[in-house]
Scaffold this motif. Structure first.
Motif, PDB file in Angstrom:
ATOM      1  N   LEU A  52      41.615 -19.393  25.912  1.00 32.50           N
ATOM      2  CA  LEU A  52      40.381 -20.145  25.673  1.00 32.50           C
ATOM      3  C   LEU A  52      39.169 -19.356  26.153  1.00 32.50           C
ATOM      4  O   LEU A  52      38.303 -19.884  26.843  1.00 32.50           O
ATOM      5  N   ALA A  53      39.135 -18.074  25.796  1.00 31.27           N
ATOM      6  CA  ALA A  53      37.986 -17.227  26.107  1.00 31.27           C
ATOM      7  C   ALA A  53      37.274 -16.911  24.797  1.00 31.27           C
ATOM      8  O   ALA A  53      37.642 -15.977  24.081  1.00 31.27           O
ATOM      9  N   PRO A  54      36.276 -17.712  24.421  1.00 31.40           N
ATOM     10  CA  PRO A  54      35.640 -17.502  23.122  1.00 31.40           C
ATOM     11  C   PRO A  54      34.916 -16.155  23.038  1.00 31.40           C
ATOM     12  O   PRO A  54      34.277 -15.728  23.997  1.00 31.40           O
ATOM     13  N   VAL A  55      35.050 -15.504  21.919  1.00 40.04           N
ATOM     14  CA  VAL A  55      34.288 -14.287  21.629  1.00 40.04           C
ATOM     15  C   VAL A  55      33.079 -14.699  20.807  1.00 40.04           C
ATOM     16  O   VAL A  55      33.218 -15.371  19.778  1.00 40.04           O
ATOM     17  N   ILE A  56      31.908 -14.304  21.234  1.00 38.95           N
ATOM     18  CA  ILE A  56      30.671 -14.837  20.654  1.00 38.95           C
ATOM     19  C   ILE A  56      30.278 -14.100  19.379  1.00 38.95           C
ATOM     20  O   ILE A  56      30.310 -12.865  19.314  1.00 38.95           O
ATOM     21  N   SER A  57      29.907 -14.859  18.384  1.00 41.91           N
ATOM     22  CA  SER A  57      29.376 -14.319  17.136  1.00 41.91           C
ATOM     23  C   SER A  57      27.863 -14.160  17.205  1.00 41.91           C
ATOM     24  O   SER A  57      27.317 -13.101  16.908  1.00 41.91           O
ATOM     25  N   HIS A  58      27.172 -15.236  17.637  1.00 44.50           N
ATOM     26  CA  HIS A  58      25.709 -15.181  17.716  1.00 44.50           C
ATOM     27  C   HIS A  58      25.206 -16.363  18.533  1.00 44.50           C
ATOM     28  O   HIS A  58      25.975 -17.282  18.863  1.00 44.50           O
ATOM     29  N   GLY A  59      23.942 -16.314  18.857  1.00 46.57           N
ATOM     30  CA  GLY A  59      23.331 -17.392  19.616  1.00 46.57           C
ATOM     31  C   GLY A  59      21.912 -17.652  19.177  1.00 46.57           C
ATOM     32  O   GLY A  59      21.221 -16.761  18.668  1.00 46.57           O
ATOM     33  N   ASP A  66      31.121 -19.082  18.392  1.00 51.16           N
ATOM     34  CA  ASP A  66      32.174 -18.082  18.552  1.00 51.16           C
ATOM     35  C   ASP A  66      32.697 -17.650  17.188  1.00 51.16           C
ATOM     36  O   ASP A  66      32.304 -18.191  16.143  1.00 51.16           O
ATOM     37  N   VAL A  67      33.581 -16.652  17.184  1.00 53.93           N
ATOM     38  CA  VAL A  67      34.080 -16.101  15.928  1.00 53.93           C
ATOM     39  C   VAL A  67      35.030 -17.054  15.221  1.00 53.93           C
ATOM     40  O   VAL A  67      35.380 -16.826  14.055  1.00 53.93           O
ATOM     41  N   ASP A  68      35.426 -18.122  15.911  1.00 53.98           N
ATOM     42  CA  ASP A  68      36.234 -19.158  15.268  1.00 53.98           C
ATOM     43  C   ASP A  68      35.368 -20.228  14.607  1.00 53.98           C
ATOM     44  O   ASP A  68      35.898 -21.170  14.009  1.00 53.98           O
ATOM     45  N   GLY A  69      34.050 -20.099  14.712  1.00 55.90           N
ATOM     46  CA  GLY A  69      33.148 -21.049  14.071  1.00 55.90           C
ATOM     47  C   GLY A  69      32.735 -22.219  14.929  1.00 55.90           C
ATOM     48  O   GLY A  69      32.071 -23.142  14.442  1.00 55.90           O
ATOM     49  N   ASN A  70      33.091 -22.217  16.215  1.00 52.18           N
ATOM     50  CA  ASN A  70      32.757 -23.324  17.102  1.00 52.18           C
ATOM     51  C   ASN A  70      31.398 -23.115  17.759  1.00 52.18           C
ATOM     52  O   ASN A  70      31.046 -21.997  18.149  1.00 52.18           O
ATOM     53  N   ARG A  71      30.658 -24.189  17.889  1.00 48.54           N
ATOM     54  CA  ARG A  71      29.345 -24.148  18.544  1.00 48.54           C
ATOM     55  C   ARG A  71      29.455 -24.737  19.938  1.00 48.54           C
ATOM     56  O   ARG A  71      30.144 -25.730  20.161  1.00 48.54           O
ATOM     57  N   TYR A  72      28.737 -24.114  20.886  1.00 49.16           N
ATOM     58  CA  TYR A  72      28.736 -24.589  22.264  1.00 49.16           C
ATOM     59  C   TYR A  72      27.305 -24.707  22.783  1.00 49.16           C
ATOM     60  O   TYR A  72      26.432 -23.911  22.405  1.00 49.16           O
TER      61      TYR A  72
END
Length: 453
Positions: A52-59, A66-72
């Motif tokens: 459960l260590a998200p890799v970030i796509s953008h902010g 994250d690269v899985d499409g989840n927003r935090y």
């Protein structure tokens, strides 16, 4: 967790979605090519629940994807560096203007003097400044300068503060001291925060040996009344240099840092993090007579203070100038405190309502909040931290700390508090069971500073 375009229901504990399959694959690629899988140990996947260590796509603003499409909703952005939120329009526009004019030249640019003038107007307790790219370099430069001007070998650091530099004089004092000669480590001694008597005893024990006192002027707790002024007096009386590490307190405590808020002037101070809102820029600032020893207009032995190829990159200096403008014109420090106070109150209320108010504890200045996760005996617990982080991530909150950015909205705070309440409900179940293991789904998170991987 939610995608950028559509709402998702919260994943179940065992679903592939909850395990972040694309992030997991990218983490494997990172570890294959980059020691530790990240360029900062505090960003390592060992700091997060297993898988459960998200890799970030953008902010953007206070959100990351994250690269899985989840927003935090994100806290502690960029290890406290992105205090205005990601891609802040005034900062990115200032950078964009400079990129078309070139970024690095064989001689100083006009922007360097403009950035220095702006910084010294923001931090008027300093008389000269030199820019670099990271906090380690400028803090080590302060230590070297202090040793040069005093002719003394020892460095005294505040033992209650977690990090000063990647260089040997500090890293040798941590459990990750492999590769640091013992002779180097022996030259660094420690004093406790808030205890003037213990510090004076240290300076007396090593009379005429201590070059400088290095500390963060404030961290989780406010300085005891008269403490910083007392340190100033001790440094003067014992002939050592007082160095404030303002990497975190700079801008978050006030635009002029903790020294501006508390009215105690160090000999040297170091700034970074919030100074660039994510762009790489740091600063060493201080008294002219000390700083000039790294220059060309004195008759002493020369000090190799700072000489970095990229220290005066124009776009980073432009970012720093824009950040200072935004802070002063928009009252950012006051907003950070207001947001932090709202978040802290909400988290404390949520924890108390779920019966874990003594176990999930919010600490620190409102602009720099952290949380502690305590076990059944009220001791700090990595397994309970893992449980808590896991539930926050499942609710779309990425929060290794609760350090706020000014981009957070009331809705973000409300969502965070709701997610904390859900996490605390699970926390209560684990406390009642006397064992959080069934809720971890893997190994616990680990402290950064440890001897073995």
């Amino acid at each position: 967790m939610t995608t950028e375009h559509t709402e998702r229901t919260e994943p179940t504990e065992n679903s592939d979605e909850f395990r972040l399959p694309r992030s997991r694959l990218v983490n494997e690629r990172l570890h294959a090519l980059i020691p530790g899988g990240a360029h900062t140990y505090a960003k390592g996947d060992d700091q997060y629940p297993e898988n459960l260590a998200p890799v970030i796509s953008h902010g953007r603003g206070a959100h990351v994807w994250d690269v899985d499409g989840n927003r935090y909703v994100e806290y502690g952005s960029g290890l406290r560096s992105v205090s205005l939120g990601h891609a802040h329009p005034r900062v990115t526009e200032a950078v964009r203007r400079q990129l078309d004019r070139g970024s690095n030249f064989v001689r100083p640019s006009l922007l360097e003097v403009e950035a220095a003038e702006r910084f010294l107007a923001t931090v008027p307790t300093a008389e000269m400044v030199k820019f670099a790219k990271n906090g380690s370099d400028v803090t080590t430069a302060a230590v070297r300068l202090a040793r040069a001007v005093t002719g003394r070998p020892r460095v005294a650091i505040c033992a209650d503060h977690p990090f000063y530099s990647v260089d040997d004089w500090f890293i040798g004092t941590t459990p990750m001291n492999a590769g640091v000669p013992a002779a180097t480590t022996e030259l660094t001694v420690a004093f406790p925060y808030g205890d003037l008597a213990a510090t004076e005893e240290l300076l007396t024990r090593y009379e005429d040996e201590v070059a400088c006192l290095v500390l963060e002027p404030a961290t989780l707790d406010e300085p005891p009344p008269g403490y910083l002024a007392g340190l100033r007096e001790l440094a003067d009386r014992h002939g050592c240099v007082l160095v404030f590490d303002e990497m975190i307190t700079g801008f978050r405590w006030s635009e002029a840092g903790a020294q501006g808020l508390y009215g105690v002037v160090p000999d040297l101070s170091t700034f970074g993090k919030a100074l660039g809102n994510g762009f790489a820029v740091s600063a060493l600032a201080g008294r002219r007579d000390l700083m000039e020893r790294g220059g060309l207009r004195h008759s002493h032995d020369r000090v190799f203070l700072l000489s970095t190829t990229h220290g005066a990159e124009t776009h980073s200096l432009a970012a720093a100038m824009a950040v200072q403008t935004v802070y002063t014109e928009e009252g950012v420090t006051a907003r950070l405190h207001a947001l932090g106070e709202r978040l802290a109150a909400g988290v404390r209320e949520a924890a108390a309502s779920m019966g874990v108010g003594d176990h999930v504890v919010v600490r620190g200045r409102a602009s720099n909040l952290v949380f502690a996760t305590l076990d059944e005996d009220l001791r700090p617990s990595q397994p309970y931290r893992t449980l808590f982080l896991r539930r926050l991530l499942a609710g779309g909150v990425l929060a290794p700390s609760f350090v706020v950015s000014s981009a957070l909205t009331d809705a973000d705070i409300e969502h965070t508090v709701d997610t904390v309440a859900q996490a605390c409900a699970v926390y209560r179940k684990a406390l009642d069971a006397g064992d959080p293991t069934p809720w971890l789904a893997g190994r616990p998170v680990k402290p950064v500073f440890r001897r073995l991987a």
